[in-house]
Design a protein around this motif. Structure first.
Motif, PDB file in Angstrom:
ATOM      1  N   ASN A 109       0.624  -1.178  -0.287  1.00  0.00           N
ATOM      2  CA  ASN A 109       0.057   0.574  -0.091  1.00  0.00           C
ATOM      3  C   ASN A 109       0.805   0.688   0.260  1.00  0.00           C
ATOM      4  N   ASP A 127      -5.178   9.730   0.084  1.00  0.00           N
ATOM      5  CA  ASP A 127      -5.147   8.506   1.509  1.00  0.00           C
ATOM      6  C   ASP A 127      -5.988   8.536   2.701  1.00  0.00           C
ATOM      7  N   SER A 131      -7.719   4.968   1.102  1.00  0.00           N
ATOM      8  CA  SER A 131      -7.466   3.773   1.912  1.00  0.00           C
ATOM      9  C   SER A 131      -7.007   3.715   2.939  1.00  0.00           C
ATOM     10  N   GLY A 136      -6.826  -0.626   1.301  1.00  0.00           N
ATOM     11  CA  GLY A 136      -5.188  -0.268   1.158  1.00  0.00           C
ATOM     12  C   GLY A 136      -5.635   0.365  -0.216  1.00  0.00           C
ATOM     13  N   SER A 138      -5.405  -0.288  -3.628  1.00  0.00           N
ATOM     14  CA  SER A 138      -5.036  -1.581  -4.944  1.00  0.00           C
ATOM     15  C   SER A 138      -6.218  -0.874  -5.611  1.00  0.00           C
TER      16      SER A 138
END
Length: 339
Positions: A109, A127, A131, A136, A138
């Motif tokens: 991550n 973020d 995330s 994460g 991804s």
């Protein structure tokens, strides 16, 4: 799967020896796994400065070798035969991975976040909204949506998770717009540089800006971006051995792992199923125990902790309950509905 490091016993005989090479020569710190046919255990070792790897003390049988090297295509070699008193040879050549989605799967991550083609403040904003805390990067890096669809997703996620209550707004600086914030540890207050202050400028984490970042990174025609992988291990760190235990139950979704205070075991829960399980790290034996839940809710857990008596407390996510599990008796000894 859970991956646990252990020490290497140099006294054990070598079962498999090989070298990992790429176009530039031998690779140091490259992970190679050996998996015996029919087993749920995979042992991973790393290559040394000469690109050489050694598997010691493996039982006789047929093995499959697998590589895990960020930035390179994964290699799978079947039928490596280990016989008592003999040393099997298995050299492997790897090629760079060019498929962006596979590179995303390989990256951690933090590597993905550091690679995003955004300013440092924009990365922090993204973020915080998309995330951190659980999922994460991804998830959104591997997606492809139009700005219109990203807006629907962002607004829906905001209604589910009130991130605004937990994460301070990030403001554009009054001067030097677009500049990178100072590095942590410098004489300048990094948090102030990243988060700004009231009235300093417009927010970087409102819906409009988040949609802008997501559309740039993961729009319908996005081709990806270079991923900055961390350097591989070197020197003494390459002596690490990692043992991976694969949960044999189809659809297993392991979420949380804890070492047993008594030693020798790892306990885990499942995010989608009302199951708690243990892994015997010496034998690889896996045992699972069903946990009652609410019939009108999906199954699954999201957290677990030990208490002073050695009981495992589990957060039964979708049922909205706390569960106390006695690992010695392997049974539930209490459950409480959370308001």
């Amino acid at each position: 799967a859970s991956m646990m490091p252990r020490a290497v016993d140099a006294a054990e005989p070598v079962a498999i020896r090989g070298t990992i090479t790429a176009t530039g020569g031998p690779l140091e710190g490259a992970y190679v796994g050996a998996h015996a046919n029919g087993s749920t255990v995979t042992m991973y070792v790393m290559t040394d400065s000469k690109g050489e790897f050694l598997f010691r003390g493996l039982p006789s049988g047929s093995y499959t070798l697998r590589t895990r090297i960020p930035g390179f295509r994964n290699i799978r070699r079947e039928g490596v035969r280990v016989e008592s008193g003999k040393e099997a040879k298995a050299d492997v050549r790897v090629e760079p991975e060019t498929d962006f989605l596979r590179l995303v799967e390989q990256a951690s991550n933090s590597e993905l976040l550091e690679s995003l083609p955004l300013t440092a403040m924009e990365r922090v904003a993204l973020d915080g909204r998309c995330s951190s805390r659980c999922h994460g990067a991804s998830y959104f890096v591997a997606s492809r949506f139009s700005a219109k669809d990203w807006r629907l997703i962002v607004s829906k996620m905001e209604s589910i998770t009130p991130v605004g209550d937990r994460i301070p707004p990030i403001e554009r600086p009054g001067r030097g717009e677009g500049q990178e914030p100072p590095q942590r540890g410098s004489n300048t207050d990094t948090d102030s540089a990243i988060y700004g202050s009231a009235g300093a400028g417009e927010s970087l984490r409102d819906d409009d800006h988040i949609v802008e970042y997501l559309s740039k990174i993961s729009g319908p025609d996005s081709k990806g971006f270079p991923i900055k992988f961390q350097p591989r291990a070197s020197g003494k760190l390459t002596r690490t051995v990692v043992t991976e235990y694969q949960i044999p139950r189809p659809g297993a979704y392991v979420h949380d792992l804890l070492l047993d205070p008594r030693g020798g075991y790892v306990w885990y829960n499942d995010w989608r199923t009302n199951v708690v399980g243990s892994v015997n790290m010496k034998t690889g034996e896996i045992k699972e125990y069903p946990i009652p839940g609410r019939d009108d809710r999906p199954g699954g857990f999201h957290s677990q902790r030990w208490d002073k008596e050695g009981n495992l407390w589990l957060g039964q996510l979708w049922s909205g309950r706390l569960v106390r599990f006695d690992v010695k008796q392997a049974k539930v000894t209490g459950s409480w509905q959370v308001p």
